[in-house]
Design an enzyme around this catalytic site. Structure first.
Site, PDB file in Angstrom:
ATOM      1  N   SER A   1       4.829   4.547   3.244  1.00  0.00           N
ATOM      2  CA  SER A   1       3.437   4.920   3.509  1.00  0.00           C
ATOM      3  C   SER A   1       3.361   6.125   4.439  1.00  0.00           C
ATOM      4  CB  SER A   1       2.679   3.754   4.156  1.00  0.00           C
ATOM      5  OG  SER A   1       2.669   2.624   3.327  1.00  0.00           O
TER       6      SER A   1
HETATM    7  N1  SAH Z   1       5.387  -1.061   3.913  1.00  0.00           N
HETATM    8  C1  SAH Z   1       6.128  -0.142   3.092  1.00  0.00           C
HETATM    9  C2  SAH Z   1       5.260   0.515   2.021  1.00  0.00           C
HETATM   10  C3  SAH Z   1       5.753   0.129   0.699  1.00  0.00           C
HETATM   11  S1  SAH Z   1       4.799   0.534  -0.723  1.00  0.00           S
HETATM   12  C4  SAH Z   1       6.860   0.903   3.925  1.00  0.00           C
HETATM   13  O1  SAH Z   1       6.621   0.958   5.135  1.00  0.00           O
HETATM   14  O2  SAH Z   1       7.685   1.619   3.369  1.00  0.00           O
HETATM   15  C5  SAH Z   1       4.312  -1.101  -1.264  1.00  0.00           C
HETATM   16  C6  SAH Z   1       5.421  -2.080  -1.546  1.00  0.00           C
HETATM   17  O3  SAH Z   1       4.800  -3.288  -2.017  1.00  0.00           O
HETATM   18  C7  SAH Z   1       6.402  -1.656  -2.639  1.00  0.00           C
HETATM   19  O4  SAH Z   1       7.704  -1.694  -2.136  1.00  0.00           O
HETATM   20  C8  SAH Z   1       6.188  -2.699  -3.745  1.00  0.00           C
HETATM   21  O5  SAH Z   1       7.372  -3.014  -4.455  1.00  0.00           O
HETATM   22  C9  SAH Z   1       5.670  -3.888  -2.957  1.00  0.00           C
HETATM   23  N2  SAH Z   1       4.916  -4.866  -3.744  1.00  0.00           N
HETATM   24  C10 SAH Z   1       4.071  -4.646  -4.787  1.00  0.00           C
HETATM   25  N3  SAH Z   1       3.560  -5.815  -5.240  1.00  0.00           N
HETATM   26  C11 SAH Z   1       4.099  -6.807  -4.451  1.00  0.00           C
HETATM   27  C12 SAH Z   1       3.969  -8.228  -4.424  1.00  0.00           C
HETATM   28  N4  SAH Z   1       3.182  -8.889  -5.290  1.00  0.00           N
HETATM   29  N5  SAH Z   1       4.672  -8.919  -3.485  1.00  0.00           N
HETATM   30  C13 SAH Z   1       5.479  -8.271  -2.593  1.00  0.00           C
HETATM   31  N6  SAH Z   1       5.641  -6.928  -2.580  1.00  0.00           N
HETATM   32  C14 SAH Z   1       4.964  -6.198  -3.494  1.00  0.00           C
END
Ligand code: SAH
Length: 216
Positions: free
Chosen positions: A64
């Site tokens: 993010s």
């Molecule tokens: N917090 C992260 C941002 C990641 S982007 C950081 O600091 O880098 C969002 C993430 O949510 C992705 O890795 C994606 O695979 C995950 N995601 C999507 N749907 C999900 C679900 N149902 N349960 C858990 N994770 C999920």
């Protein structure tokens, strides 16, 4: 990887950018100033680590934008030692920011490759974060209730399971909307049965996916 004076200087600059965009929570700004974001990047992309932008981390996912991480973290109003659930571990950067602020962090990721990477990598930074491979829509009933819950992917609706896993007085921070744009939303659990909803502006996240956890 090393954290040089140059990296530390770039981080200070990033903190000033984020402060300039309206983030006031001292603990959040201090954490952004402390966690080495370039460690979460492939060495060929290091120069992008301290720009205030989201960036691809593989498997179609992104780390993010620092401002968004700070904005969501500020909305959580974290106190030291609070139990926080993060949905969407991704690179692990947001989880490390929460740990740096002093929270006890639990984080779920549905993509096995990202989960495996985070399990290997996060302990090398010295943070103790409990990582889980699974579907964040369900939360983590075995470890509930939580003081705070943060969802870092765009959700089409607010999952009941996450509201149920909040302590009274707890706050859920979740971007809610379609694929293009989501409204940053907070749900505060006023009491066992009462919830208060507030909206905080538009953001863009990768989608919170609803099918079961994936082996890729
Ligand atoms: N917090 C992260 C941002 C990641 S982007 C950081 O600091 O880098 C969002 C993430 O949510 C992705 O890795 C994606 O695979 C995950 N995601 C999507 N749907 C999900 C679900 N149902 N349960 C858990 N994770 C999920």
């Amino acid at each position: 990887m090393i954290d040089s004076y140059k990296h530390q200087g770039l981080r200070k600059h990033l903190v000033e950018i984020i402060r300039g965009k309206g983030i006031t929570d001292y603990n959040v700004l201090a954490a952004i100033g402390k966690v080495p974001r370039h460690f979460f990047f492939d060495s060929s992309f290091l120069k992008y680590a301290y720009e205030d932008n989201a960036f691809p981390i593989g498997s179609g996912q992104t780390i993010s934008q620092p401002y968004t991480v700070a904005f969501q973290s500020q909305l959580l109003m974290l106190g030291k030692g609070q139990k926080v659930l993060e949905v969407g571990t991704g690179s692990g950067y947001q989880a490390c920011i929460l740990a740096e602020i002093g929270a006890k962090v639990f984080s779920i990721e549905r993509q096995k490759s990202l989960y495996d990477k985070a399990v290997q990598f996060i302990p090398t930074l010295g943070y103790r974060i409990k990582l889980f491979y699974g579907d964040g829509y369900k939360g983590l009933p075995a470890y509930a209730p939580f003081d705070k819950i943060i969802v870092t992917a765009g959700a089409p609706y607010i999952p009941d399971a996450l509201m149920e896993q909040l302590k009274p007085g707890g706050i859920l921070v979740i971007p809610v909307g379609g694929d293009d744009v989501q409204e940053m939303t907070t749900i505060t659990r006023i009491s066992e049965k009462e919830f208060q909803k507030r909206e905080h502006g538009k953001f863009r996240f990768v989608p919170l996916l609803e099918d079961k956890a994936r082996e890729d």
